[in-house]
Design a protein around this motif. Structure first.
Motif, mmCIF file in Angstrom:
data_model
loop_
_atom_site.group_PDB
_atom_site.id
_atom_site.type_symbol
_atom_site.label_atom_id
_atom_site.label_comp_id
_atom_site.label_asym_id
_atom_site.label_seq_id
_atom_site.Cartn_x
_atom_site.Cartn_y
_atom_site.Cartn_z
ATOM 1 N N TYR A 1 11.718 -5.397 -3.296
ATOM 2 C CA TYR A 1 11.033 -4.757 -4.408
ATOM 3 C C TYR A 1 9.514 -4.753 -4.182
ATOM 4 N N SER A 2 8.895 -3.585 -4.250
ATOM 5 C CA SER A 2 7.425 -3.514 -4.224
ATOM 6 C C SER A 2 6.984 -2.183 -4.818
ATOM 7 N N ILE A 3 5.739 -2.156 -5.330
ATOM 8 C CA ILE A 3 5.160 -0.905 -5.837
ATOM 9 C C ILE A 3 3.717 -0.825 -5.329
ATOM 10 N N ALA B 1 1.769 -11.421 6.098
ATOM 11 C CA ALA B 1 0.671 -10.460 6.276
ATOM 12 C C ALA B 1 1.135 -9.266 7.095
ATOM 13 N N ASN B 2 0.548 -8.108 6.796
ATOM 14 C CA ASN B 2 0.767 -6.921 7.614
ATOM 15 C C ASN B 2 -0.389 -6.807 8.615
ATOM 16 N N PRO B 3 -0.115 -6.341 9.836
ATOM 17 C CA PRO B 3 -1.175 -6.280 10.846
ATOM 18 C C PRO B 3 -2.423 -5.513 10.387
ATOM 19 N N GLY C 1 5.337 -14.578 -0.412
ATOM 20 C CA GLY C 1 5.955 -13.460 0.302
ATOM 21 C C GLY C 1 5.904 -12.178 -0.519
ATOM 22 N N GLY C 2 6.500 -11.126 0.017
ATOM 23 C CA GLY C 2 6.410 -9.881 -0.734
ATOM 24 C C GLY C 2 7.374 -8.842 -0.231
ATOM 25 N N GLY C 3 6.943 -7.619 -0.515
ATOM 26 C CA GLY C 3 5.618 -7.111 -0.815
ATOM 27 C C GLY C 3 4.626 -7.444 0.320
ATOM 28 N N SER C 4 3.383 -7.322 -0.012
ATOM 29 C CA SER C 4 2.315 -7.540 0.980
ATOM 30 C C SER C 4 1.239 -8.473 0.423
ATOM 31 N N PRO C 5 1.475 -9.794 0.495
ATOM 32 C CA PRO C 5 0.463 -10.720 -0.026
ATOM 33 C C PRO C 5 -0.891 -10.579 0.671
ATOM 34 N N ALA D 1 0.849 -1.199 0.000
ATOM 35 C CA ALA D 1 0.000 0.000 0.000
ATOM 36 C C ALA D 1 0.883 1.247 0.000
ATOM 37 N N ARG D 2 1.983 1.199 0.745
ATOM 38 C CA ARG D 2 2.960 2.294 0.710
ATOM 39 C C ARG D 2 4.323 1.735 1.105
ATOM 40 N N ARG D 3 5.345 2.520 0.871
ATOM 41 C CA ARG D 3 6.704 2.023 1.071
ATOM 42 C C ARG D 3 7.201 2.359 2.477
ATOM 43 N N CYS D 4 7.754 1.368 3.188
ATOM 44 C CA CYS D 4 8.327 1.634 4.505
ATOM 45 C C CYS D 4 9.743 2.188 4.295
ATOM 46 N N PRO D 5 10.156 3.188 5.088
ATOM 47 C CA PRO D 5 11.414 3.888 4.789
ATOM 48 C C PRO D 5 12.683 3.042 4.901
ATOM 49 N N TYR D 6 12.625 1.886 5.568
ATOM 50 C CA TYR D 6 13.837 1.077 5.768
ATOM 51 C C TYR D 6 13.942 -0.065 4.757
ATOM 52 N N CYS D 7 12.893 -0.258 3.941
ATOM 53 C CA CYS D 7 12.774 -1.496 3.162
ATOM 54 C C CYS D 7 13.490 -1.404 1.823
ATOM 55 N N ASP D 8 14.244 -2.468 1.473
ATOM 56 C CA ASP D 8 14.810 -2.483 0.119
ATOM 57 C C ASP D 8 14.345 -3.699 -0.675
HETATM 58 S S1 SF4 Z 1 7.646 -5.290 1.815
HETATM 59 FE FE1 SF4 Z 1 7.040 -4.994 3.974
HETATM 60 S S2 SF4 Z 1 8.639 -3.654 4.791
HETATM 61 FE FE2 SF4 Z 1 8.770 -3.490 2.542
HETATM 62 S S3 SF4 Z 1 7.491 -1.727 1.975
HETATM 63 FE FE3 SF4 Z 1 6.179 -3.546 1.878
HETATM 64 S S4 SF4 Z 1 5.197 -3.677 3.904
HETATM 65 FE FE4 SF4 Z 1 6.958 -2.270 4.100
#
Ligand code: SF4
Length: 367
Positions: free
Chosen positions: A24-26, A94-96, A60-64, A15-22
Motif C-alpha cells: 500500500y502506498s500513495i 530507501a530508494n536509490p 518500511g514502506g512505501g518509501s521512507p 513518489a510514483r507507483r511501480c507497476p509490479y508492486c502491491d
Molecule cells: S513501495 Fe517500493 S516497489 Fe512499491 S511503489 Fe513504492 S517504491 Fe515502488
C-alpha cells in the motif's frame, strides 16, 4: 523468557507507483504532517499494551527515504510514548534515487543501523520497462557507494524471475550486487500480483510472463551458489547475510515473536492475536482522529493454526526447528533420508532443496 518485541512503522508514501508492486502506498505527500500526527495518536493508544522496551525498529514502506529531516524527526517524536531506549537495530528502507550524501548522513545521525536499498536489479533491461523504476543502474551504484561510507550495514533488495530472465543473467546480477560490498542481500522472486499494471501488461502480451516454476527453482539455487562464494549464507529462504549481519527484526517474524506495527496497512502480532490496520491513509487517519482503533481485521490464532505457522516459518530458516517441534511428524524420516532435511545438534534444518518445498513440508508435518 519472552523475547523483547519489534516495532514496524509503515510509511505509506511513494513518489510514483511501480507497476509490479502491491504494497500500500500513495503519492499524496501533502498528507505527511497529518500522517505523523495520526502516528503519534496510534503510538499513544498502543503504549499501555506494549510497555516493555522494543528491541528492533523497522521503518518500511512505501518509501521512507522520501522523508526529509523534518519528516524523520517528526516520526521519531511521534513514537515518544513507546520505550525505544533499548533498541539494538534500526532499519530504514530507501530508494536509490533518494540517496544523497546529506540524506545518508541524516540516517546515520538518526542512529540507523541497517539501510535497506531497493535497487531490484543492476540490469537496465528490466529496470525501466518491466519494473518501472525511476533510477538507473548507475544511480544504484552511486547510492551504494555513498551509503558504504556510513557506519550502518548496507542491505540490498534484488528481484529475480523477471520476464524472460535466463539463469546466466540472474547470476551476473548477483555478482554485480556483491561487488557493491553489501552486508545483506534479499532476493525476492517476482510474483505477478492480480490487479497490478504488470499483471495487465502480461495478460495483454505486452511483456512475456515470468519464467515457469522449474526455471524459478533454477534461479533460486543459483542464488546460493553465487553468494556463498562471496561470503554470504542463506539464513532464510529469501535472505542472505554475511555472518553476524542477519536482520534481527525480520528474524522476529520468522521465529513467531511479537511485533507491533503502526501506520496504514501495518500488521501486528502479540503472541496470540494477529491484526492489520486499515490500508487507506485517509481512513486510518480518520479512525484515529475519532478515537477508534484503525483496524481492518483481528484474528485469534487457534492452537492448530499456530502449529502450522511455527512449522511454515521455521522451515524457511537455516536454523530450522528444534527436534521437539517435529516429534511424531508424519514422513519426517523419509524427508531426512531423501536429503530435504538435516538433523543435527537437536535441530531439524531444511537443505536447499528442502527450502524449495518448505510450505508443502509444513502442511504435511502439521497433519
Ligand atoms: S513501495 Fe517500493 S516497489 Fe512499491 S511503489 Fe513504492 S517504491 Fe515502488
Amino acid at each position: 523468557m519472552t523475547e523483547a518485541p519489534g516495532l514496524y512503522i509503515h510509511v505509506p508514501f511513494c513518489a510514483r507507483r511501480c507497476p509490479y508492486c502491491d504494497f500500500y502506498s500513495i503519492n499524496a505527500l501533502e498528507l505527511i504532517p497529518r500522517y505523523i500526527e495520526a502516528l503519534a495518536r496510534e503510538a499513544r493508544a498502543a503504549a499501555p499494551a506494549w510497555p516493555e522496551a522494543f528491541e528492533t525498529l523497522y521503518i518500511g514502506g512505501g518509501s521512507p527515504s522520501l522523508l526529509n529531516r523534518e519528516g524523520l524527526s517528526g516520526l521519531w517524536r511521534a513514537l515518544e510514548a513507546l520505550d525505544l531506549s533499548a533498541l539494538k537495530e534500526i532499519t530504514l528502507e530507501a530508494n536509490p534515487e533518494d540517496v544523497s550524501p546529506e540524506q545518508a548522513e541524516l540516517w546515520a545521525e538518526m542512529k540507523v543501523s541497517r539501510l535497506s536499498l531497493g535497487l531490484q536489479t543492476l540490469d537496465e533491461r528490466w529496470l525501466g520497462e518491466v519494473l518501472g523504476r525511476t533510477h538507473s543502474a548507475a544511480q544504484s551504484r552511486r547510492a551504494a557507494e555513498i551509503l558504504r561510507a556510513q557506519p550502518y550495514d548496507l542491505c540490498l533488495d534484488l528481484i529475480y524471475g523477471l520476464p524472460a530472465q535466463e539463469p546466466e543473467a540472474w547470476g551476473a546480477d548477483l555478482l554485480k550486487a556483491a561487488e557493491l560490498e553489501p552486508d545483506h542481500i534479499s532476493t525476492y522472486g517476482l510474483t505477478v500480483e492480480p490487479g497490478t499494471a504488470l499483471a495487465r501488461s502480461v495478460s495483454e502480451r505486452l511483456l512475456p510472463p515470468p519464467p515457469p516454476p522449474e526455471k524459478q527453482a533454477d534461479l533460486f539455487l543459483i542464488s546460493s551458489q553465487a553468494l556463498n562464494a562471496k561470503g554470504f549464507y542463506r539464513y532464510e529462504v529469501s535472505n542472505f547475510a554475511r555472518p553476524g549481519h542477519e536482520s534481527r527484526h525480520n528474524l522476529k517474524y520468522w521465529r513467531r515473536q511479537r511485533y507491533l506495527g503502526l501506520g496504514p496497512s501495518a500488521h501486528s502480532f502479540d503472541g496470540q492475536k494477529r491484526w492489520a490496520n486499515l490500508a487507506s491513509v485517509r481512513q486510518w487517519i480518520s479512525a484515529l482522529s475519532s478515537g477508534a482503533a484503525p483496524r481492518a481485521f483481528t484474528e485469534e490464532i487457534e492452537a492448530q493454526a499456530a502449529r502450522l505457522e511455527t512449522l511454515m516459518l521455521g522451515l524457511r530458516l537455516d536454523e530450522g526447528l528444534p527436534e521437539s517441534a517435529l516429534a511424531g511428524a508424519p514422513k519426517l524420516r523419509d524427508y531426512l533420508e531423501s536429503g530435504y532435511l538435516i538433523q543435527s545438534e537437536g535441530r531439524i534444518r531444511p537443505t536447499e532443496k528442502g527450502l524449495l518445498i518448505a510450505d508443502r513440508l509444513a502442511l504435511e508435518f502439521s497433519d
